[in-house]
Design an enzyme around this catalytic site. Structure first.
Site, PDB file in Angstrom:
ATOM      1  N   SER A 149       0.830  -1.200   0.000  1.00  0.00           N
ATOM      2  CA  SER A 149       0.000   0.000   0.000  1.00  0.00           C
ATOM      3  C   SER A 149       0.872   1.260   0.000  1.00  0.00           C
ATOM      4  O   SER A 149       1.623   1.482  -0.945  1.00  0.00           O
ATOM      5  CB  SER A 149      -0.972  -0.043   1.180  1.00  0.00           C
ATOM      6  OG  SER A 149      -1.976   0.934   1.057  1.00  0.00           O
ATOM      7  N   ASP A 192     -10.326  -2.519  -5.720  1.00  0.00           N
ATOM      8  CA  ASP A 192      -9.527  -1.513  -5.026  1.00  0.00           C
ATOM      9  C   ASP A 192      -9.449  -0.273  -5.923  1.00  0.00           C
ATOM     10  O   ASP A 192      -9.132  -0.386  -7.109  1.00  0.00           O
ATOM     11  CB  ASP A 192      -8.123  -2.085  -4.788  1.00  0.00           C
ATOM     12  CG  ASP A 192      -7.232  -1.189  -3.962  1.00  0.00           C
ATOM     13  OD1 ASP A 192      -7.578  -0.008  -3.746  1.00  0.00           O
ATOM     14  OD2 ASP A 192      -6.173  -1.678  -3.521  1.00  0.00           O
ATOM     15  N   HIS A 195      -9.093  -3.674  -1.226  1.00  0.00           N
ATOM     16  CA  HIS A 195      -7.727  -3.290  -0.878  1.00  0.00           C
ATOM     17  C   HIS A 195      -7.198  -4.115   0.292  1.00  0.00           C
ATOM     18  O   HIS A 195      -7.807  -4.158   1.365  1.00  0.00           O
ATOM     19  CB  HIS A 195      -7.694  -1.803  -0.514  1.00  0.00           C
ATOM     20  CG  HIS A 195      -6.329  -1.284  -0.187  1.00  0.00           C
ATOM     21  ND1 HIS A 195      -5.353  -1.140  -1.157  1.00  0.00           N
ATOM     22  CD2 HIS A 195      -5.771  -0.876   0.978  1.00  0.00           C
ATOM     23  CE1 HIS A 195      -4.258  -0.647  -0.588  1.00  0.00           C
ATOM     24  NE2 HIS A 195      -4.483  -0.486   0.698  1.00  0.00           N
TER      25      HIS A 195
END
Length: 318
Positions: free
Chosen positions: A159, A257, A287
């Site tokens: 991320s 996502d 996500h």
């Protein structure tokens, strides 16, 4: 409202109600709760033979906070993984990824260095990236003492950590030489203009609205979307020339996502620049779903592939 629920993997449905609402506006409250939960989970991890130590490290007077994972000593130098945690630049810690880092060290026989980089908005860009660079330089300088092969160091970011790993590769290109970059559900572009980003404003964990606040915190005095944002801060802005000569890469994205399309776009740009790259789009997943429900089939595939890809990149393929 987007139709993501109709596309969701049924195995992920049961965890939706338990997912925390990410709030980077009231970031101090959110961060405190996130840190407390991660610390509690980390205390439950059984490290077995993995030696773990929290340290302040760095060459030339600059230091960074890291958590060091070392498997039992081997006669030959071991590979290493520099792990950069997620959390939207605002939250996250080595505690949050502690269990997985123990597994990576054990499964790969690798030294893992997890960087507790300074977090925004108190410490905006370039401070988090500076800490990641400091940790990488220390890892290379200390390779002999750690029993690490300096030619087999992989960057591993999830991320926001994916943004930092990609940005770090760009920053040190031509000087330092990580052997690989593993970019998992990476944040790459502050312009928030891809189709998936515009489509998903209410998806779990990450959404366009969360991304807007995250980038504003990270970029500090730099206005998100402006021409002043450099590629090392937002790698999705990189030119093909910026990417030439970077280490091979793997990019994992999740179908539901908002970051999906920018991750795929970054993989395509790496390929155009002549970088060996593999990309995997996991269907029906939001996500970082593999952290929310690791027992789901999709998560098991992702986690197994993570080990396999890193093992091959580090010369540890079995």
């Amino acid at each position: 409202m987007s139709r993501w629920r109709e596309l969701l993997d049924p195995e992920l449905e049961p965890v939706l109600d338990a997912l925390p609402a990410v709030d980077f506006v009231d970031y101090q409250r959110f961060r405190a709760a996130s840190d407390a939960g991660a610390a509690a989970r980390a205390r439950e991890v059984e490290p077995g033979e993995i030696e773990i130590a929290d340290r302040e490290v760095g060459p030339d007077g600059r230091t960074a906070s890291v958590r060091l994972y070392r498997p039992p000593a081997r006669p030959e130098p071991r590979p290493a993984v520099l792990h950069l945690h997620g959390g939207g630049f605002v939250s996250g810690s080595s505690d949050a990824s502690h269990a997985r880092n123990v597994e990576l060290s054990r499964e790969l026989g690798a030294v893992v260095v997890s960087v507790d980089y300074r977090r925004a908005p108190e410490h905006p860009y370039p401070a988090p990236l500076d800490d990641c660079e400091t940790a990488l330089r220390w890892l290379i300088a200390a390779a002999t003492d750690l029993g690490v092969d300096p030619g087999r160091i992989a960057l591993h970011g999830v991320s926001a950590g994916g943004a930092l790993a990609a940005g770090l590769a760009i920053r040190v290109r031509g000087e330092l030489a990580p052997c690989f970059q593993f970019l998992s559900v990476p944040i790459t572009d502050d312009r928030l203009a891809t189709a998936s980003m515009l489509r998903y404003d209410d998806t779990p964990i990450w959404s366009r609205r969360v991304g807007e606040v995250s980038w504003a915190h990270y970029l500090g005095d730099l206005a998100p979307g402006s021409a002043d944002v450099p590629a090392e801060a937002a790698p999705g802005r990189a030119s093909i020339d910026d990417l030439r000569g970077l280490p091979p890469a793997y990019v994992a994205v999740m179908e539901l996502d908002p970051l999906c399309d920018e991750g795929l776009s970054y993989a395509a740009m790496l390929a155009e620049a002549g970088v060996a790259v593999e990309a995997h789009r996991f269907p029906g997943a939001f996500h970082a779903a593999f952290t929310a429900e690791p027992s789901a089939g999709m998560s098991r595939r992702y986690l197994a592939e993570e080990i396999a890809v890193l093992a091959r990149a580090l010369g540890m393929e079995r």
